[in-house]
Design a protein around this motif. Structure first.
Motif, PDB file in Angstrom:
ATOM      1  N   SER A  49      17.286  29.383   6.740  1.00  0.00           N
ATOM      2  CA  SER A  49      18.512  29.896   7.363  1.00  0.00           C
ATOM      3  C   SER A  49      19.700  29.035   6.957  1.00  0.00           C
ATOM      4  O   SER A  49      19.548  27.870   6.620  1.00  0.00           O
ATOM      5  N   LYS A  50      20.880  29.637   6.994  1.00  0.00           N
ATOM      6  CA  LYS A  50      22.095  28.929   6.599  1.00  0.00           C
ATOM      7  C   LYS A  50      23.009  28.740   7.810  1.00  0.00           C
ATOM      8  O   LYS A  50      23.055  29.567   8.711  1.00  0.00           O
ATOM      9  N   SER A  51      23.752  27.633   7.782  1.00  0.00           N
ATOM     10  CA  SER A  51      24.716  27.388   8.843  1.00  0.00           C
ATOM     11  C   SER A  51      25.850  28.398   8.739  1.00  0.00           C
ATOM     12  O   SER A  51      26.276  28.758   7.639  1.00  0.00           O
ATOM     13  N   ARG A  52      26.337  28.864   9.874  1.00  0.00           N
ATOM     14  CA  ARG A  52      27.444  29.806   9.891  1.00  0.00           C
ATOM     15  C   ARG A  52      28.741  29.064   9.556  1.00  0.00           C
ATOM     16  O   ARG A  52      29.036  28.016  10.129  1.00  0.00           O
ATOM     17  N   GLY A  53      29.497  29.586   8.617  1.00  0.00           N
ATOM     18  CA  GLY A  53      30.718  28.935   8.160  1.00  0.00           C
ATOM     19  C   GLY A  53      31.904  29.156   9.070  1.00  0.00           C
ATOM     20  O   GLY A  53      31.811  29.818  10.108  1.00  0.00           O
ATOM     21  N   PHE A  54      33.032  28.602   8.647  1.00  0.00           N
ATOM     22  CA  PHE A  54      34.264  28.656   9.425  1.00  0.00           C
ATOM     23  C   PHE A  54      34.738  30.089   9.672  1.00  0.00           C
ATOM     24  O   PHE A  54      34.957  30.505  10.810  1.00  0.00           O
ATOM     25  N   LEU A  55      34.871  30.867   8.604  1.00  0.00           N
ATOM     26  CA  LEU A  55      35.357  32.241   8.738  1.00  0.00           C
ATOM     27  C   LEU A  55      34.374  33.107   9.526  1.00  0.00           C
ATOM     28  O   LEU A  55      34.780  33.902  10.384  1.00  0.00           O
ATOM     29  N   ALA A  56      33.078  32.944   9.225  1.00  0.00           N
ATOM     30  CA  ALA A  56      32.056  33.741   9.918  1.00  0.00           C
ATOM     31  C   ALA A  56      32.048  33.452  11.414  1.00  0.00           C
ATOM     32  O   ALA A  56      31.876  34.359  12.235  1.00  0.00           O
ATOM     33  N   THR A  57      32.241  32.179  11.771  1.00  0.00           N
ATOM     34  CA  THR A  57      32.283  31.808  13.187  1.00  0.00           C
ATOM     35  C   THR A  57      33.487  32.433  13.868  1.00  0.00           C
ATOM     36  O   THR A  57      33.384  32.991  14.971  1.00  0.00           O
ATOM     37  N   GLY A  58      34.641  32.379  13.210  1.00  0.00           N
ATOM     38  CA  GLY A  58      35.855  32.970  13.772  1.00  0.00           C
ATOM     39  C   GLY A  58      35.737  34.468  13.947  1.00  0.00           C
ATOM     40  O   GLY A  58      36.105  35.023  14.994  1.00  0.00           O
ATOM     41  N   ILE A  59      35.185  35.144  12.934  1.00  0.00           N
ATOM     42  CA  ILE A  59      35.011  36.601  12.995  1.00  0.00           C
ATOM     43  C   ILE A  59      34.037  36.983  14.110  1.00  0.00           C
ATOM     44  O   ILE A  59      34.243  37.956  14.838  1.00  0.00           O
ATOM     45  N   SER A  60      32.967  36.194  14.246  1.00  0.00           N
ATOM     46  CA  SER A  60      31.973  36.455  15.288  1.00  0.00           C
ATOM     47  C   SER A  60      32.599  36.356  16.686  1.00  0.00           C
ATOM     48  O   SER A  60      32.325  37.174  17.560  1.00  0.00           O
ATOM     49  N   ILE A  61      33.448  35.350  16.887  1.00  0.00           N
ATOM     50  CA  ILE A  61      34.111  35.179  18.188  1.00  0.00           C
ATOM     51  C   ILE A  61      35.003  36.381  18.490  1.00  0.00           C
ATOM     52  O   ILE A  61      34.984  36.932  19.591  1.00  0.00           O
ATOM     53  N   VAL A  62      35.787  36.806  17.502  1.00  0.00           N
ATOM     54  CA  VAL A  62      36.718  37.928  17.686  1.00  0.00           C
ATOM     55  C   VAL A  62      35.949  39.222  17.976  1.00  0.00           C
ATOM     56  O   VAL A  62      36.334  40.004  18.856  1.00  0.00           O
ATOM     57  N   LYS A  63      34.842  39.468  17.252  1.00  0.00           N
ATOM     58  CA  LYS A  63      34.066  40.690  17.440  1.00  0.00           C
ATOM     59  C   LYS A  63      33.396  40.751  18.810  1.00  0.00           C
ATOM     60  O   LYS A  63      33.417  41.785  19.485  1.00  0.00           O
ATOM     61  N   LYS A  64      32.792  39.647  19.215  1.00  0.00           N
ATOM     62  CA  LYS A  64      32.028  39.627  20.461  1.00  0.00           C
ATOM     63  C   LYS A  64      32.892  39.404  21.698  1.00  0.00           C
ATOM     64  O   LYS A  64      32.569  39.881  22.790  1.00  0.00           O
ATOM     65  N   GLU A  65      33.993  38.684  21.539  1.00  0.00           N
ATOM     66  CA  GLU A  65      34.747  38.242  22.712  1.00  0.00           C
ATOM     67  C   GLU A  65      36.217  38.634  22.682  1.00  0.00           C
ATOM     68  O   GLU A  65      36.953  38.255  23.596  1.00  0.00           O
TER      69      GLU A  65
END
Length: 316
Positions: A49-65
């Motif tokens: 598995s790979k660590s989630r990067g900066f952009l992916a983390t930001g996008i995930s926060i916006v999508k879920k929250e």
């Protein structure tokens, strides 16, 4: 002998520093939320598995929250950033004055470094430690801010502060304070030293600008550079501190046992790279943040001093 420059009152540094801190919080808080989520993330633990990067983390926060999720913990930051920056600049100026050459009034590079260390420790103990415990608890919550039925444990900064003190005791607010003080001290020592030396250099080759009178764009650039120095020197300290402050209290656990437990688990389960999780958003948060801080601080300080100089002749 030229007339000695009038000493700026401490109230000016307090007001200018507080205003600068407010501006920084409003501009840069989303990057801090992403940094904290990356530091708390367990992604990359399992083989393959790979660590989630900066952009992916930001996008995930916006999508879920929702986009408002990026501003979680802002209340704690705003309520703490004004006194933090006020104390930072005021204490730095006081330490710098104490360490200055008594005959010439000049402060050496070494004295600036130690004044920065002192300012970092002072702000950590007085404001940053408790503020960050509350902020990290809020930022670590994963819930939708657009769904009124998705109610988190901590509703806001004041509610988080109340629950933490009630359930875990006031001492929890100072969990990780030694690491916080170490991080803030090294940050501000590097930050103020780099900023002051670059400012002196620019003024040396631009004598047309009086003391503190560099153009805003130059102040912004040297603030950006100086702000990027600290995070690279103490990233492991910041990550360990975040993990410690995120955890709830355990009966009988000492500060040292928490530190060794968290550090050992990170190294064993996630590897050395875990200590640098969140370094990208941290630099992207701190560097432009310091650029904003120094630009606003210098501008507000000059405006207050100019206003004082204009009023002085009228009072005579």
């Amino acid at each position: 002998m030229p007339a000695q420059k009038k000493k700026t009152p401490i109230g000016v540094h307090l007001l200018a520093g507080g205003t600068a801190g407010l501006a920084e919080a409003l501009v840069c808080h989303p990057l801090d939320t992403i940094k904290v989520r990356m530091q708390l993330s367990r992604s990359g633990r399992t083989p393959g598995s790979k660590s989630r990067g900066f952009l992916a983390t930001g996008i995930s926060i916006v999508k879920k929250e929702s986009p408002l999720g990026l501003y979680k913990g802002l209340g704690a930051v705003v309520s703490g950033i004004v006194p933090k920056m006020a104390i930072r600049f005021a204490s730095f100026e006081q330490y710098k004055s104490l360490l200055a050459n008594k005959e010439t009034g000049v402060t050496s590079g070494g004295a600036i470094f130690f004044a920065g260390l002192g300012a970092g420790v002072t702000e950590a103990v007085m404001v940053v430690g408790p503020m960050e415990v509350v902020k990290i608890r809020l930022q670590a919550q994963v819930h939708s801010m657009s769904d009124p039925l998705d109610i988190p444990k901590y509703r806001n900064a004041a509610h988080a502060l109340y629950l933490i003190v009630r359930e875990e005791g006031p001492g929890t607010l100072y969990r990780g304070v030694a690491l916080t003080a170490l991080r803030q001290a090294t940050n501000q020592a590097a930050n103020f030293t780099a900023y002051t030396e670059m400012k002196r250099l620019l003024q040396k080759y631009q004598p047309q600008y009086p003391e503190g009178g560099l153009p805003a764009w130059q102040t912004g650039i040297i603030g950006l550079i100086s702000g990027a120095v600290g995070p690279f020197t103490n990233a492991p300290i910041d990550t360990i501190k975040t993990r410690i402050q995120r955890a709830t209290a355990v009966a009988g656990e000492t500060a040292w046992s928490r530190f060794t437990k968290v550090t050992t688990a990170m190294f064993r389960e996630e590897g050395p790279s875990a200590f640098y999780k969140g370094i990208t958003p941290r630099v992207m948060r701190v560097a432009p943040g310091q650029s904003v801080v120094f630009m606003v601080y210098e501008r507000v300080r000059k405006l207050i001093e100019r206003e004082g100089e204009q009023q002085a002749p009228d009072a005579e």
